[in-house]
Design an enzyme around this catalytic site. Structure first.
Site, PDB file in Angstrom:
ATOM      1  N   LYS A  70       0.828  -1.220   0.000  1.00 21.60           N
ATOM      2  CA  LYS A  70       0.000   0.000   0.000  1.00 21.60           C
ATOM      3  C   LYS A  70       0.853   1.257   0.000  1.00 21.60           C
ATOM      4  CE  LYS A  70      -2.143  -0.596   3.902  1.00 21.60           C
ATOM      5  NZ  LYS A  70      -1.547  -1.804   4.468  1.00 21.60           N
ATOM      6  N   ARG A  75      -9.564   1.190   8.989  1.00 22.64           N
ATOM      7  CA  ARG A  75      -9.036  -0.128   9.320  1.00 22.64           C
ATOM      8  C   ARG A  75     -10.009  -0.948  10.149  1.00 22.64           C
ATOM      9  NH1 ARG A  75      -3.026   0.863   8.990  1.00 22.64           N
ATOM     10  NH2 ARG A  75      -1.947  -1.005   9.635  1.00 22.64           N
ATOM     11  N   ARG A 134      12.100  -6.012   5.901  1.00 22.55           N
ATOM     12  CA  ARG A 134      11.977  -4.573   5.654  1.00 22.55           C
ATOM     13  C   ARG A 134      12.895  -3.762   6.575  1.00 22.55           C
ATOM     14  NH1 ARG A 134       5.874  -2.310   5.181  1.00 22.55           N
ATOM     15  NH2 ARG A 134       5.811  -2.455   7.433  1.00 22.55           N
ATOM     16  N   ARG A 136      11.610  -1.567  11.971  1.00 24.04           N
ATOM     17  CA  ARG A 136      10.502  -1.069  12.782  1.00 24.04           C
ATOM     18  C   ARG A 136      10.193  -2.076  13.890  1.00 24.04           C
ATOM     19  NH1 ARG A 136       5.773   0.521   8.548  1.00 24.04           N
ATOM     20  NH2 ARG A 136       4.529  -0.434  10.180  1.00 24.04           N
ATOM     21  N   ARG A 157      -0.103  -8.715  13.876  1.00 25.51           N
ATOM     22  CA  ARG A 157      -0.672  -7.673  13.000  1.00 25.51           C
ATOM     23  C   ARG A 157      -1.482  -8.294  11.869  1.00 25.51           C
ATOM     24  NH1 ARG A 157       4.282  -4.720  10.963  1.00 25.51           N
ATOM     25  NH2 ARG A 157       2.889  -3.219   9.973  1.00 25.51           N
TER      26      ARG A 157
HETATM   27  P1  AMP Z   1       0.960   0.865   9.178  1.00 23.15           P
HETATM   28  O1  AMP Z   1       2.243   1.560   8.929  1.00 23.15           O
HETATM   29  O2  AMP Z   1      -0.159   1.318   8.297  1.00 23.15           O
HETATM   30  O3  AMP Z   1       1.102  -0.643   9.195  1.00 23.15           O
HETATM   31  O4  AMP Z   1       0.492   1.279  10.662  1.00 23.15           O
HETATM   32  C1  AMP Z   1       1.312   1.028  11.771  1.00 23.15           C
HETATM   33  C2  AMP Z   1       0.470   0.959  13.041  1.00 23.15           C
HETATM   34  O5  AMP Z   1      -0.207   2.196  13.241  1.00 23.15           O
HETATM   35  C3  AMP Z   1      -0.636  -0.087  13.049  1.00 23.15           C
HETATM   36  O6  AMP Z   1      -0.172  -1.379  13.374  1.00 23.15           O
HETATM   37  C4  AMP Z   1      -1.561   0.488  14.114  1.00 23.15           C
HETATM   38  O7  AMP Z   1      -1.037   0.285  15.411  1.00 23.15           O
HETATM   39  C5  AMP Z   1      -1.496   1.980  13.821  1.00 23.15           C
HETATM   40  N1  AMP Z   1      -2.529   2.398  12.851  1.00 23.15           N
HETATM   41  C6  AMP Z   1      -2.319   2.922  11.612  1.00 23.15           C
HETATM   42  N2  AMP Z   1      -3.478   3.213  11.009  1.00 23.15           N
HETATM   43  C7  AMP Z   1      -4.455   2.871  11.887  1.00 23.15           C
HETATM   44  C8  AMP Z   1      -5.883   2.919  11.858  1.00 23.15           C
HETATM   45  N3  AMP Z   1      -6.550   3.402  10.776  1.00 23.15           N
HETATM   46  N4  AMP Z   1      -6.557   2.471  12.935  1.00 23.15           N
HETATM   47  C9  AMP Z   1      -5.923   2.004  14.020  1.00 23.15           C
HETATM   48  N5  AMP Z   1      -4.582   1.911  14.123  1.00 23.15           N
HETATM   49  C10 AMP Z   1      -3.843   2.355  13.064  1.00 23.15           C
END
Ligand code: AMP
Length: 215
Positions: A13, A88, A127, A160, A171
């Site tokens: 994404k 999400r 990553r 990360r 996750r």
């Molecule tokens: P990502 O980089 O998109 O994988 O996001 C990293 C982390 O941020 C996720 O594992 C969640 O803890 C938090 N996060 C990001 N977007 C959301 C969302 N829309 N709702 C809830 N938590 C989020």
């Protein structure tokens, strides 16, 4: 144009939303990036959400919705945006949908990335990111020239917290449980475009452009 990119962690994404933003001249709104930046800068939002992120859990809906309301009200979002990582949960999607309706706006499409589980795990565990400039690498697919050092700025590469093996499965399970039901919601709304997310980022990008009528 208003697009949502939907897909599990590691499905591409982020890469595709950056390409789309460049092509369309629209802001990329990555909720993950916003939260990571807040964490780095030790803001109130960063401190509140840090624990959820490091443990691979979702940040509560109320917090995310307040954050997005503020972000989407900014001027650069007037002509449209690419959402990467939001909504999400079904509750976030519902609230976002109400917001659009209230403003007489519509969503153009929801791009849903399909990538096999083993491939996602491989992508996420390998990553790495530069501490200095944020450039992304992968130990196997896109390694830096010197181990642990950014090609672009010489910064240190790091993994990360939430890309560590023990957090990744969590996750992915949360995605399956809380986010994947959104595919049904958007399919019923006639907005879902399924994209096979393997085979090189340029090919995937062309498939997306085709799906949204831009090629
Ligand atoms: P990502 O980089 O998109 O994988 O996001 C990293 C982390 O941020 C996720 O594992 C969640 O803890 C938090 N996060 C990001 N977007 C959301 C969302 N829309 N709702 C809830 N938590 C989020």
């Amino acid at each position: 144009m208003k697009l949502i990119l939907l897909g599990p962690p590691g499905s591409g994404k982020g890469t595709q939303s950056r390409l789309l933003c460049e092509k369309l001249g629209l802001p990329q709104i990555s909720t993950g990036d916003i939260l990571r930046e807040a964490r780095q800068r030790r803001t109130a939002l960063g401190k509140k959400t840090e624990g959820y992120i490091t443990q691979g859990q979702l940040v509560p809906d109320a917090l995310m919705l307040a954050l997005m309301e503020e972000r989407l009200n900014q001027k650069d979002c007037q002509a449209g945006y690419i959402l990467d990582g939001f909504p999400r949960t079904v509750a976030q999607a519902k609230e976002f949908d109400d917001r659009l309706e209230h403003r007489g706006e519509t969503l153009n499409a929801v791009i849903n990335f399909l990538v096999p589980h083993e491939e996602l795990v491989k992508r996420l565990t390998g990553r790495r990111q530069c501490k200095g400039c944020g450039a992304g690498y992968h130990l196997e697919y896109a390694p830096p020239q010197r181990r642990g050092v950014c090609d672009r700025c010489g910064g240190v590469l790091f993994q990360r917290d939430d890309d560590k093996a023990e957090t990744i499965e969590k996750r992915l399970a949360i995605y399956q449980d809380q986010t994947s039901p959104l595919t049904g919601v958007y399919e019923r709304a006639g907005l879902l475009k399924n994209i096979i997310g393997v085979g090189g980022s340029e090919l995937i990008f062309r498939k997306i452009l085709h799906e949204i009528g831009l090629s």
